[in-house]
Write an enzyme that holds these catalytic residues in place. Sequence first.
Site, PDB file in Angstrom:
ATOM      1  CD  GLU A   1       0.538 -11.070  17.281  1.00 42.00           C
ATOM      2  OE1 GLU A   1       0.065 -10.537  16.319  1.00 42.00           O
ATOM      3  OE2 GLU A   1      -0.099 -11.467  18.433  1.00 42.00           O
TER       4      GLU A   1
ATOM      5  NE  ARG B   1      -2.225  -2.571   2.894  1.00 43.17           N
ATOM      6  CZ  ARG B   1      -2.399  -2.981   3.784  1.00 43.17           C
ATOM      7  NH1 ARG B   1      -3.387  -2.358   4.808  1.00 43.17           N
ATOM      8  NH2 ARG B   1      -1.823  -3.993   4.371  1.00 43.17           N
TER       9      ARG B   1
HETATM   10  P1  AMP Z   1       3.854  -2.791  11.825  1.00 45.21           P
HETATM   11  O1  AMP Z   1       5.057  -3.315  11.110  1.00 45.21           O
HETATM   12  O2  AMP Z   1       3.465  -3.550  13.220  1.00 45.21           O
HETATM   13  O3  AMP Z   1       3.997  -1.020  12.216  1.00 45.21           O
HETATM   14  O4  AMP Z   1       2.722  -2.837  10.858  1.00 45.21           O
HETATM   15  C1  AMP Z   1       2.829  -2.036   9.752  1.00 45.21           C
HETATM   16  C2  AMP Z   1       2.441  -2.890   8.719  1.00 45.21           C
HETATM   17  O5  AMP Z   1       1.305  -3.891   8.580  1.00 45.21           O
HETATM   18  C3  AMP Z   1       1.864  -1.893   7.483  1.00 45.21           C
HETATM   19  O6  AMP Z   1       2.424  -1.881   6.376  1.00 45.21           O
HETATM   20  C4  AMP Z   1       0.307  -2.250   7.466  1.00 45.21           C
HETATM   21  O7  AMP Z   1      -0.243  -2.108   6.324  1.00 45.21           O
HETATM   22  C5  AMP Z   1       0.213  -3.432   8.117  1.00 45.21           C
HETATM   23  N1  AMP Z   1      -0.669  -3.577   9.283  1.00 45.21           N
HETATM   24  C6  AMP Z   1      -0.404  -3.840  10.658  1.00 45.21           C
HETATM   25  N2  AMP Z   1      -1.727  -3.740  11.436  1.00 45.21           N
HETATM   26  C7  AMP Z   1      -2.682  -3.320  10.656  1.00 45.21           C
HETATM   27  C8  AMP Z   1      -3.976  -3.072  10.734  1.00 45.21           C
HETATM   28  N3  AMP Z   1      -4.648  -3.115  11.820  1.00 45.21           N
HETATM   29  N4  AMP Z   1      -4.774  -2.901   9.687  1.00 45.21           N
HETATM   30  C9  AMP Z   1      -4.313  -2.708   8.443  1.00 45.21           C
HETATM   31  N5  AMP Z   1      -2.910  -2.770   7.899  1.00 45.21           N
HETATM   32  C10 AMP Z   1      -2.006  -3.010   9.202  1.00 45.21           C
END
Ligand code: AMP
Length: 181
Positions: A101, A64
């Site tokens: 996770e 995205r």
């Molecule tokens: P993080 O690495 O935990 O910051 O997660 C960010 C990435 O995971 C981004 O590329 C988001 O597109 C996706 N992502 C994580 N959590 C969500 C969520 N609740 N809704 C949509 N996309 C998410």
Amino acid sequence: MDQRNGFDLRKYIRSIPDYPKKGIIFRDITTLMASAHGLRACVDELVWPFLEVDIDYVIGIEARGFILGGAVAHELGRGFVPIRKRGKLPWKVIGKDYELEYGVDRIEVHADAIREGDRVLLIDDLIATGGTANAAIDLIRESGGELVAAAFVIDLPELGGSRKLKEKGVKVHTLVEFEGA
Ligand code: AMP
């Protein structure tokens, strides 16, 4: 009729409970991207703080971050560099593992894409734990690039990612916040 003044990006973002698994609320930006007003407002707001900033190119994170990063690069009159998931880029790459996770994932960028002293703006749709953005920032900095800022449409502040980035000295620009995971 939507007015530009007071336009609320949040109402264009679809929230899907328990996707991709129980307890997660997926913040779906496809509905925001599909709206002519939503997409324009979103790109305008992402670009706004950087209109007069010295930036060499924009980097977006698959997938995205490509939609938004491409539009932001175009608006700034700059080029676009993709950071992709493992094994997708066709030439020599450098990569970074990061924790999910469950298990580990890897992002990669072409080895010659980021040069010493390049000033870059990083774009993705959402920051949650910050694991993905953090790996991208390490890749940029280890290649000698200078991260001007990281910009996201959505911040999930309770997951702490934007705070961690700020603690690393990163300028963080986000447009809307949602509570919870
Ligand atoms: P993080 O690495 O935990 O910051 O997660 C960010 C990435 O995971 C981004 O590329 C988001 O597109 C996706 N992502 C994580 N959590 C969500 C969520 N609740 N809704 C949509 N996309 C998410």
